[in-house]
Design a protein around this motif. Structure first.
Motif, PDB file in Angstrom:
ATOM      1  N   ASN A  51      49.934  97.091  13.478  1.00 52.73           N
ATOM      2  CA  ASN A  51      51.269  97.731  13.237  1.00 52.73           C
ATOM      3  C   ASN A  51      51.725  98.422  14.581  1.00 52.73           C
ATOM      4  OD1 ASN A  51      53.437  98.650  12.005  1.00 52.73           O
ATOM      5  ND2 ASN A  51      52.734 100.337  11.169  1.00 52.73           N
ATOM      6  N   ILE A  52      51.682  97.362  15.734  1.00 57.64           N
ATOM      7  CA  ILE A  52      52.306  97.740  17.067  1.00 57.64           C
ATOM      8  C   ILE A  52      53.320  96.842  17.419  1.00 57.64           C
ATOM      9  CG2 ILE A  52      50.406  99.334  17.562  1.00 57.64           C
ATOM     10  CD1 ILE A  52      49.216  97.265  19.196  1.00 57.64           C
ATOM     11  N   HIS A 105      40.168  92.958  24.128  1.00 60.76           N
ATOM     12  CA  HIS A 105      40.322  93.979  22.903  1.00 60.76           C
ATOM     13  C   HIS A 105      40.080  95.211  23.114  1.00 60.76           C
ATOM     14  CE1 HIS A 105      35.915  93.804  22.819  1.00 60.76           C
ATOM     15  NE2 HIS A 105      36.048  92.580  22.940  1.00 60.76           N
ATOM     16  N   ARG A 106      40.601  95.767  24.441  1.00 69.94           N
ATOM     17  CA  ARG A 106      40.274  97.155  24.695  1.00 69.94           C
ATOM     18  C   ARG A 106      41.519  98.057  23.927  1.00 69.94           C
ATOM     19  NH1 ARG A 106      41.146  95.161  29.931  1.00 69.94           N
ATOM     20  NH2 ARG A 106      43.068  96.153  29.861  1.00 69.94           N
ATOM     21  N   ASP A 107      41.118  99.126  23.392  1.00 72.46           N
ATOM     22  CA  ASP A 107      41.953 100.117  22.816  1.00 72.46           C
ATOM     23  C   ASP A 107      43.317 100.161  23.488  1.00 72.46           C
ATOM     24  OD1 ASP A 107      40.111  99.912  20.747  1.00 72.46           O
ATOM     25  OD2 ASP A 107      39.367 101.893  21.285  1.00 72.46           O
ATOM     26  N   ILE A 108      44.454 100.221  22.817  1.00 67.84           N
ATOM     27  CA  ILE A 108      45.626 100.529  23.466  1.00 67.84           C
ATOM     28  C   ILE A 108      45.941 102.051  23.452  1.00 67.84           C
ATOM     29  CG2 ILE A 108      48.157 100.030  23.350  1.00 67.84           C
ATOM     30  CD1 ILE A 108      47.515  97.377  22.231  1.00 67.84           C
ATOM     31  N   PRO A 109      46.219 102.474  24.739  1.00 65.11           N
ATOM     32  CA  PRO A 109      46.418 104.167  24.501  1.00 65.11           C
ATOM     33  C   PRO A 109      47.822 104.383  24.171  1.00 65.11           C
ATOM     34  CG  PRO A 109      46.109 103.364  26.911  1.00 65.11           C
ATOM     35  CD  PRO A 109      45.998 101.872  25.984  1.00 65.11           C
ATOM     36  N   VAL A 110      47.925 105.336  23.252  1.00 63.04           N
ATOM     37  CA  VAL A 110      49.370 105.930  22.499  1.00 63.04           C
ATOM     38  C   VAL A 110      50.494 106.029  23.609  1.00 63.04           C
ATOM     39  CG1 VAL A 110      49.987 107.443  21.141  1.00 63.04           C
ATOM     40  CG2 VAL A 110      47.861 106.803  20.658  1.00 63.04           C
ATOM     41  N   VAL A 111      50.017 106.428  24.858  1.00 60.15           N
ATOM     42  CA  VAL A 111      51.075 106.835  25.694  1.00 60.15           C
ATOM     43  C   VAL A 111      51.806 105.445  25.903  1.00 60.15           C
ATOM     44  CG1 VAL A 111      49.871 106.507  27.886  1.00 60.15           C
ATOM     45  CG2 VAL A 111      51.753 108.192  27.674  1.00 60.15           C
ATOM     46  N   SER A 112      51.156 104.220  26.141  1.00 59.37           N
ATOM     47  CA  SER A 112      52.042 103.174  26.310  1.00 59.37           C
ATOM     48  C   SER A 112      52.698 102.534  25.150  1.00 59.37           C
ATOM     49  CB  SER A 112      50.919 101.944  26.788  1.00 59.37           C
ATOM     50  OG  SER A 112      50.101 101.702  25.906  1.00 59.37           O
ATOM     51  N   LEU A 113      52.621 103.385  23.941  1.00 54.78           N
ATOM     52  CA  LEU A 113      53.375 102.624  22.848  1.00 54.78           C
ATOM     53  C   LEU A 113      54.750 103.669  22.883  1.00 54.78           C
ATOM     54  CD1 LEU A 113      50.680 102.482  20.079  1.00 54.78           C
ATOM     55  CD2 LEU A 113      51.605 100.779  21.404  1.00 54.78           C
ATOM     56  N   GLY A 114      55.064 104.213  23.939  1.00 54.07           N
ATOM     57  CA  GLY A 114      56.488 104.984  23.773  1.00 54.07           C
ATOM     58  C   GLY A 114      56.272 106.307  23.065  1.00 54.07           C
ATOM     59  N   VAL A 148      44.905 103.145  20.076  1.00 52.94           N
ATOM     60  CA  VAL A 148      44.871 102.289  18.998  1.00 52.94           C
ATOM     61  C   VAL A 148      44.059 101.276  19.110  1.00 52.94           C
ATOM     62  CG1 VAL A 148      46.616 101.054  17.537  1.00 52.94           C
ATOM     63  CG2 VAL A 148      47.509 102.929  18.371  1.00 52.94           C
ATOM     64  N   SER A 149      43.112 101.113  18.036  1.00 53.78           N
ATOM     65  CA  SER A 149      42.057 100.016  18.305  1.00 53.78           C
ATOM     66  C   SER A 149      42.687  98.662  17.856  1.00 53.78           C
ATOM     67  CB  SER A 149      40.998 100.331  17.486  1.00 53.78           C
ATOM     68  OG  SER A 149      39.913  99.472  17.456  1.00 53.78           O
ATOM     69  N   ILE A 150      42.472  97.687  18.625  1.00 53.37           N
ATOM     70  CA  ILE A 150      42.913  96.232  18.294  1.00 53.37           C
ATOM     71  C   ILE A 150      41.660  95.328  18.344  1.00 53.37           C
ATOM     72  CG2 ILE A 150      45.271  96.488  18.942  1.00 53.37           C
ATOM     73  CD1 ILE A 150      44.449  94.876  21.398  1.00 53.37           C
ATOM     74  N   LYS A 151      40.397  95.860  18.480  1.00 51.37           N
ATOM     75  CA  LYS A 151      39.385  94.963  18.685  1.00 51.37           C
ATOM     76  C   LYS A 151      39.044  94.119  17.349  1.00 51.37           C
ATOM     77  CE  LYS A 151      34.471  95.050  19.757  1.00 51.37           C
ATOM     78  NZ  LYS A 151      33.203  95.963  20.007  1.00 51.37           N
ATOM     79  N   GLU A 152      39.057  94.589  16.237  1.00 56.77           N
ATOM     80  CA  GLU A 152      38.608  93.836  14.932  1.00 56.77           C
ATOM     81  C   GLU A 152      39.644  92.878  14.636  1.00 56.77           C
ATOM     82  OE1 GLU A 152      38.640  93.182  10.968  1.00 56.77           O
ATOM     83  OE2 GLU A 152      39.733  94.469  11.386  1.00 56.77           O
TER      84      GLU A 152
END
Length: 188
Positions: free
Chosen positions: A51-52, A79-88, A152-156
């Motif tokens: 959901n990103i 598959h590193r987690d995406i920091p929330v700050v980069s999601l705006g 936000v985790s995207i690894k799985e």
């Protein structure tokens, strides 16, 4: 007359040399086409599941293309987690906390390091502290520390979808390779 035959023989030899590499060039084109499709499908499925936005996932999927001499494609999906700050991320006034990509993180804040103390320099006192980039942080307890950087985790989803999508697309390889080789043969 002999000169005309010699030039024709040379022309036929040149064409034969070109046709020797056409299969490799066609296979290379087909592999690169499939790699692009795999990248697109992985980005779409991971972004919809996590959901990103797709642009945030696309930055983490790379394709090393194939060449006729080396028929190998490498698809790397970090598959590193995406920091929330980069999601705006933006602070919300009414409810408090931070909002990013439609999610609300209560009691979170955007830290840039402008408040607080940096390194102590003799004769000058404490230097200001600045983070290299802003981060969205949240306290793990009621105390001042420890702080947690929100991600936000995207690894799985990445680990689940990448092999499956690449297997599905490789089934199309013979058809794509044949059409690429036929196209190259027409251009001779």
């Amino acid at each position: 007359m002999a000169r005309n035959i010699d030039t024709q023989v040379r022309a036929v030899n040149r064409r034969l040399k070109k046709t020797a590499t056409i299969e490799q060039r066609g296979a290379s084109r087909a592999l690169n086409t499939i790699a692009g499709r795999v990248r697109t499908r992985v980005v779409k499925t991971v972004s919809s599941e996590a959901n990103i936005r797709q642009k945030n996932v696309r930055k983490r999927v790379y394709v090393n293309k194939s060449k006729p001499q080396n028929l190998r494609v490498r698809i790397v999906a970090y598959h590193r987690d995406i920091p929330v700050v980069s999601l705006g991320a933006k602070t919300t006034r009414r409810r408090g906390g931070v909002k990013a990509e439609g999610r609300h993180y209560p009691d979170a804040f955007i830290a840039d390091g402008s408040k607080g103390y940096g390194r102590y320099v003799r004769g000058e006192g404490y230097r200001p502290t600045w983070l290299i980039t802003e981060q969205v942080m949240q306290r793990e307890s009621s105390g001042r520390y420890p702080l947690e950087v929100l991600r936000v985790s995207i690894k799985e989803p990445v680990e689940r979808h990448t092999p499956k999508v690449s297997r599905e697309q490789m089934r199309e390889f013979p058809r794509i390779a044949k059409s690429a080789t036929d196209h190259l043969m027409k251009r001779l």
